[in-house]
Design a protein around this motif. Structure first.
Motif, mmCIF file in Angstrom:
data_model
loop_
_atom_site.group_PDB
_atom_site.id
_atom_site.type_symbol
_atom_site.label_atom_id
_atom_site.label_comp_id
_atom_site.label_asym_id
_atom_site.label_seq_id
_atom_site.Cartn_x
_atom_site.Cartn_y
_atom_site.Cartn_z
ATOM 1 N N SER A 52 1.027 -1.025 0.007
ATOM 2 C CA SER A 52 -0.021 -0.223 0.358
ATOM 3 C C SER A 52 0.992 1.235 0.085
ATOM 4 C CB SER A 52 -0.932 0.249 1.448
ATOM 5 O OG SER A 52 -1.755 1.227 1.363
ATOM 6 N N LEU A 53 0.200 2.713 -0.065
ATOM 7 C CA LEU A 53 0.991 3.370 -0.899
ATOM 8 C C LEU A 53 1.149 3.993 0.839
ATOM 9 C CD1 LEU A 53 2.408 5.280 -2.680
ATOM 10 C CD2 LEU A 53 -0.340 6.924 -2.135
ATOM 11 N N PHE A 54 0.536 3.308 1.625
ATOM 12 C CA PHE A 54 0.786 4.258 3.324
ATOM 13 C C PHE A 54 1.181 3.784 3.987
ATOM 14 C CE2 PHE A 54 -0.738 4.237 8.039
ATOM 15 C CZ PHE A 54 -0.896 4.578 8.645
ATOM 16 N N ILE A 55 2.582 3.975 4.579
ATOM 17 C CA ILE A 55 3.395 2.891 5.366
ATOM 18 C C ILE A 55 3.430 3.533 6.806
ATOM 19 C CG2 ILE A 55 6.046 2.579 6.705
ATOM 20 C CD1 ILE A 55 4.952 1.153 3.885
ATOM 21 N N PRO A 56 3.021 2.501 8.252
ATOM 22 C CA PRO A 56 2.679 3.085 9.652
ATOM 23 C C PRO A 56 3.837 3.760 9.857
ATOM 24 C CG PRO A 56 1.858 0.968 9.199
ATOM 25 C CD PRO A 56 2.678 1.134 7.887
ATOM 26 N N GLY A 57 3.304 5.323 10.327
ATOM 27 C CA GLY A 57 4.555 5.841 11.014
ATOM 28 C C GLY A 57 5.055 6.522 10.241
ATOM 29 N N GLY A 58 4.507 6.703 8.716
ATOM 30 C CA GLY A 58 5.262 7.542 8.331
ATOM 31 C C GLY A 58 5.060 9.421 8.228
ATOM 32 N N HIS A 59 4.190 9.286 9.305
ATOM 33 C CA HIS A 59 3.051 10.637 9.504
ATOM 34 C C HIS A 59 3.524 10.930 11.002
ATOM 35 C CE1 HIS A 59 0.557 12.161 5.862
ATOM 36 N NE2 HIS A 59 0.402 10.609 6.320
ATOM 37 N N GLY A 60 5.092 11.621 11.456
ATOM 38 C CA GLY A 60 5.827 11.265 13.177
ATOM 39 C C GLY A 60 5.962 12.685 13.469
ATOM 40 N N PRO A 61 7.001 12.913 14.313
ATOM 41 C CA PRO A 61 6.994 14.311 14.473
ATOM 42 C C PRO A 61 6.544 15.713 13.898
ATOM 43 C CG PRO A 61 8.459 12.505 15.806
ATOM 44 C CD PRO A 61 7.667 12.098 14.892
ATOM 45 N N GLY A 62 5.691 16.583 13.887
ATOM 46 C CA GLY A 62 6.358 17.663 13.090
ATOM 47 C C GLY A 62 5.368 17.585 11.569
ATOM 48 N N ALA A 63 3.748 16.617 11.971
ATOM 49 C CA ALA A 63 3.360 15.987 10.543
ATOM 50 C C ALA A 63 2.035 17.106 10.062
ATOM 51 C CB ALA A 63 2.781 14.955 11.077
ATOM 52 N N GLY A 64 2.449 17.911 11.048
ATOM 53 C CA GLY A 64 1.545 18.893 10.533
ATOM 54 C C GLY A 64 1.880 20.347 10.040
ATOM 55 N N ILE A 65 3.820 20.571 10.162
ATOM 56 C CA ILE A 65 3.998 21.655 10.418
ATOM 57 C C ILE A 65 4.670 21.377 9.076
ATOM 58 C CG2 ILE A 65 6.800 23.331 10.482
ATOM 59 C CD1 ILE A 65 5.973 21.847 13.682
ATOM 60 N N VAL A 66 4.449 23.216 7.982
ATOM 61 C CA VAL A 66 5.160 23.174 6.334
ATOM 62 C C VAL A 66 6.197 24.053 6.329
ATOM 63 C CG1 VAL A 66 4.427 24.415 4.094
ATOM 64 C CG2 VAL A 66 3.124 22.889 5.316
ATOM 65 N N PRO A 67 7.094 23.840 5.975
ATOM 66 C CA PRO A 67 8.048 24.954 6.030
ATOM 67 C C PRO A 67 7.743 25.692 5.546
ATOM 68 C CG PRO A 67 8.808 23.023 4.446
ATOM 69 C CD PRO A 67 7.481 22.796 5.216
ATOM 70 N N PRO A 68 8.748 27.135 5.343
ATOM 71 C CA PRO A 68 9.042 28.503 4.748
ATOM 72 C C PRO A 68 9.020 28.101 3.241
ATOM 73 C CG PRO A 68 10.777 28.242 5.736
ATOM 74 C CD PRO A 68 9.885 27.144 6.577
ATOM 75 N N PRO A 69 8.681 28.889 2.380
ATOM 76 C CA PRO A 69 9.393 28.750 0.897
ATOM 77 C C PRO A 69 10.787 28.655 0.670
ATOM 78 C CG PRO A 69 7.873 31.015 1.463
ATOM 79 C CD PRO A 69 8.311 29.634 2.874
ATOM 80 N N GLY A 70 11.043 27.819 -0.133
ATOM 81 C CA GLY A 70 12.145 27.424 -0.728
ATOM 82 C C GLY A 70 12.482 25.688 -1.177
ATOM 83 N N PHE A 71 12.996 25.439 -2.232
ATOM 84 C CA PHE A 71 13.512 24.220 -1.884
ATOM 85 C C PHE A 71 14.660 23.588 -0.903
ATOM 86 C CE2 PHE A 71 13.118 27.110 -5.316
ATOM 87 C CZ PHE A 71 12.557 26.133 -6.641
ATOM 88 N N TYR A 72 13.715 21.508 -0.702
ATOM 89 C CA TYR A 72 14.573 20.713 0.098
ATOM 90 C C TYR A 72 14.315 19.846 -0.589
ATOM 91 C CZ TYR A 72 12.366 24.882 2.919
ATOM 92 O OH TYR A 72 12.079 25.868 3.716
ATOM 93 N N PHE A 73 15.290 19.211 -0.049
ATOM 94 C CA PHE A 73 15.984 17.725 -0.630
ATOM 95 C C PHE A 73 16.091 16.534 0.534
ATOM 96 C CE2 PHE A 73 18.917 14.168 -0.545
ATOM 97 C CZ PHE A 73 18.280 13.479 -1.741
#
Length: 355
Positions: A52-73
């Motif tokens: 399945s696409l979902f993996i238990p524990g995939g959304h962990g600490p900080g799950a609701g936070i979206v970072p500031p504008p920019g590019f991330y890897f």
């Protein structure tokens, strides 16, 4: 998502990671990046092949936070070891098998762009994840494989380096004091290296959509993070096997605490429940509705390299309540950082707890 150490300034979020403290943007964005990349790790859920696409524990600490504008890897390494014993049957690549053991080692490369655009005051972002790895599958008994011209055999094994389906994601995130929340969607595009009849496949070869909502309560002074996410997965049909996987509900919860500005530990749990039957002309094992509960622990460490904040996080979960799928252990290791050096100040405040 994780973050980084020392000085203070701000924080950021993420899916597989968590929020950390000070410094030019205590990189909480890793968790966020891991969410985009990590949700594509299948290999032990329900539906066709128990994946399945979902993996238990995939959304962990900080799950609701979206970072500031920019590019991330972000780079996410996924390890899974499980088995389906007792003569129970599973269908993989068009073949019906029993006494199956699965070992998966896969890597997910994820690039994310948090745009300067806002919708209803929320930051808008997009992500792309590319998986590759080596699934190892062995079966004590092959019961039926009509497309391969076989109807019964023993000791089937398969292991090969394969490319998975690419994943695209979009999300919007908001902040209000200690609360941070987001909504998003991930889509699995059936364009990977899928081979009908092969047991070793990392690609699902079907369209999958996953929508979710996540919430994080972060107290910077206490260094305490309470996060949760709830979602729903929509599965399409695999045209090569004519197998249609059912849809499923899922959620994750976690609690973590910074012991220092750089190091945090926590507990997490995930739940997956298939709410509709598997079907399709190629289905030979019936409804095969799956369910799983997994519990585990996590630890995160943040540091800087040449002025760039780097966030790392490890998660280990054990599947404790399983139906119609292999049962085993999940391991996730995530590393993330902003591209181009320092990220701009984020809306969330930095973790400023006094240790």
């Amino acid at each position: 998502m994780p973050s980084d150490p020392t000085p203070q300034t701000t924080a950021a979020p993420g899916p597989a990671g968590s929020i950390r403290s000070a410094r030019p943007f205590r990189f909480v964005a890793l968790g966020f990046l891991s969410l985009l990349g990590g949700l594509g790790w299948g290999s032990a859920q329900a539906t066709e092949g128990g994946a399945s696409l979902f993996i238990p524990g995939g959304h962990g600490p900080g799950a609701g936070i979206v970072p500031p504008p920019g590019f991330y890897f972000a780079n996410d390494f996924f390890a899974y070891s499980g088995e389906l014993t007792g003569g129970r049957q599973i269908q993989i690549g068009g073949a019906v098998l029993a006494d199956v053991k699965t070992e998966v080692r896969a890597d997910f490369l994820t690039a994310t762009w948090i745009t300067p655009l806002e919708i209803l005051g929320g930051r808008v972002g997009f992500g792309l994840s590319l998986p590759f790895g080596v699934p190892r599958v062995s079966a004590g008994i092959l019961i039926e494989a009509p497309r391969l011209g076989r109807t019964f055999a023993f000791s089937q094994r398969d292991a090969s380096f394969v490319l998975g389906d690419p994943l695209v994601a979009g999300l919007i995130g908001w902040d209000a004091g200690k609360f941070h929340w987001s909504i998003g969607a991930t889509v699995n595009i059936p364009a990977g290296g899928y081979e009908e009849g092969e047991l070793s496949n990392l690609a699902f070869n079907r369209w999958i959509g996953d929508v979710y909502a996540a919430l994080t309560w972060l107290d910077p002074e206490l260094g305490l993070d309470l996060s949760g996410a709830v979602g729903f997965e929509f599965n399409g049909e695999n045209p090569e096997t004519d197998y249609r996987s059912g849809n499923a509900f899922h959620f994750d919860v976690s609690i973590s605490k910074h012991l220092t500005k750089e190091f945090s530990v926590g507990l997490l749990a995930g739940y997956y429940d298939q709410v509709s039957d598997d079907g399709g002309a190629g289905n030979r094992i019936g409804p095969f509705k799956g369910r799983v509960t997994a519990v585990g622990a996590t630890a995160g460490y943040d540091f800087t390299v040449a002025g760039t904040p780097v966030s790392t996080r490890i998660k280990v979960l054990r599947e404790v309540d399983v139906e119609n799928r292999p049962q085993g252990t999940i391991g996730l290791f995530s590393l993330g950082f902003p591209l181009g050096g320092h990220a701009p100040p984020a809306a969330p405040r930095a973790v400023t707890a006094k240790y």
